[in-house]
Design an enzyme around this catalytic site. Structure first.
Site, PDB file in Angstrom:
ATOM      1  N   ASP A 186      49.995  34.934  38.500  1.00 36.76           N
ATOM      2  CA  ASP A 186      49.753  36.244  39.112  1.00 36.76           C
ATOM      3  C   ASP A 186      50.836  36.619  40.113  1.00 36.76           C
ATOM      4  OD1 ASP A 186      48.242  38.589  39.225  1.00 36.76           O
ATOM      5  OD2 ASP A 186      47.163  37.928  41.014  1.00 36.76           O
ATOM      6  N   ASP A 206      48.132  38.026  31.817  1.00 40.41           N
ATOM      7  CA  ASP A 206      49.221  38.618  32.608  1.00 40.41           C
ATOM      8  C   ASP A 206      50.564  37.911  32.460  1.00 40.41           C
ATOM      9  OD1 ASP A 206      47.172  40.227  33.580  1.00 40.41           O
ATOM     10  OD2 ASP A 206      47.022  39.191  35.500  1.00 40.41           O
ATOM     11  N   ASP A 241      37.789  40.770  41.427  1.00 41.34           N
ATOM     12  CA  ASP A 241      39.204  40.745  41.060  1.00 41.34           C
ATOM     13  C   ASP A 241      40.068  40.188  42.187  1.00 41.34           C
ATOM     14  OD1 ASP A 241      38.998  41.966  38.466  1.00 41.34           O
ATOM     15  OD2 ASP A 241      38.673  43.887  39.455  1.00 41.34           O
TER      16      ASP A 241
END
Length: 340
Positions: free
Chosen positions: A115, A153, A312
């Site tokens: 991330d 991601d 999140d």
């Protein structure tokens, strides 16, 4: 994409023997087997955070809340694998699913520089540690069925530039190796994450890194993980990407896309910065139920990959990423366009 049918089975058998050799396991302890009969269906965890919340709310006499959260608890949702040693947990999940004749969905989420150091920062300390971690997952799965979504991601962040150029080659090599290790298992489907149509708007920008990350050896790619893009838009985007990848199949995360994403005007009304409009946006809703039956030959499944009701990140009032958030879960269920 990996071939389907007899040729694919032969390729998988050879890959399985190679994986045993790499893991230094004797062939006597590395089972060879034919595919067991499929009973269909995705695994529902009877002790998920949502299921525990249902029991807790019922015990408190909050039956209306319990009924809403049950809309989440009764659906199959993915199990996310992070830094904790995964082998025994994966073994428990896949064995539990096998006893019910169903297939669990696993998310491998531990790549280095995960991330890009943001809300879900973390990941393995090195490429070697990451490969060992993936190996532990494969050993936990063994001869059982699983659907694996590989590294949400990870590819899209290469495209949008948040991953430093010096890490690009190593990241793609790790993804490629992970795909190969999962592909060597006889009853695993693996999908490489490819972001969502609201992020990398031109899907052709994803083609090269997906190929370099091993997507051609995978069962396809995954879209909309942890995001809110409408299913119809995501299917159209997936078709464009599939065409550039020689007809690759894909899966879509529909867990929270019932009301689509939060628009800029709505974000401004709630005092939310545009760049954080993806993170715990208010007013969202549960989407289509998980299913491996779709009306599209390229869409292998609608899945609830993001676990509805889990945060999140520490944005827009949320607790740390992955933490259960009852108020948000209730809103998702309450706003669902069709009650589950």
């Amino acid at each position: 994409m990996r071939e389907r049918g007899a040729t694919k089975s032969v390729m998988r058998l050879g890959a399985h023997v190679a994986l045993c050799a790499v893991a230094m396991l004797p062939l006597s302890g590395c089972r060879m087997f034919d595919a067991p009969p499929r009973h269909g269906g995705l695994w529902v965890n009877p002790d998920s955070p949502a299921a525990r919340q249902v029991r807790e709310r019922r015990n408190e006499g909050k039956n209306r809340d319990a009924a809403l959260i049950r809309q989440i608890a009764q659906q199959p949702v993915a199990e996310w694998l992070g830094p904790a040693p995964p082998r025994e947990r994966v073994r428990f999940i896949t064995a539990s699913a096998a006893r019910t004749g169903s297939t669990p969905v696993l998310v491998a989420y531990h790549i280095p520089y995960r991330d890009c150091g943001r809300y879900s920062a973390g990941g393995a300390r090195s490429a070697h540690a990451y490969r060992r971690w993936i190996e532990q997952i494969t050993l936990g799965i063994g001869d059982r069925e699983a659907i694996v979504v590989l590294e949400p991601d990870a590819v899209a962040q290469l495209v949008d530039g948040c991953v430093p150029a010096r890490l690009r080659t190593a990241r793609l090599a790790m993804l490629r190796d992970a795909v190969a290790m999962f592909a060597a298992l006889p009853h695993v489907q693996v999908y490489v994450d490819a972001g969502n149509p609201g992020w990398i708007k031109n899907p052709h920008r994803l083609v090269r890194p997906l190929r370099e990350g091993g997507v051609e050896q995978a069962d396809g790619f995954a879209l909309n993980v942890s995001n809110f893009q409408p299913t119809r838009r995501t299917v159209a985007y997936g078709h464009r990407l599939s065409a550039a990848l020689d007809g690759a199949h894909f899966v879509i995360d529909t867990s929270r896309n019932g009301n689509g994403p939060l628009r800029l005007r709505g974000a401004a009304r709630h005092g939310i910065r545009a760049r954080d409009s993806w993170c715990n946006p208010p007013g969202r809703a549960l989407g289509e139920r998980p299913s491996t039956t779709t009306d599209d030959r390229l869409v292998d499944a609608y899945l609830w990959i993001k676990r509805p009701g889990e945060s999140d990140g520490t944005c827009n009032g949320g607790p740390p990423a992955g933490r259960w958030w009852t108020a948000y879960a209730l809103d998702l269920a309450r706003n669902a366009p069709h009650r589950h």
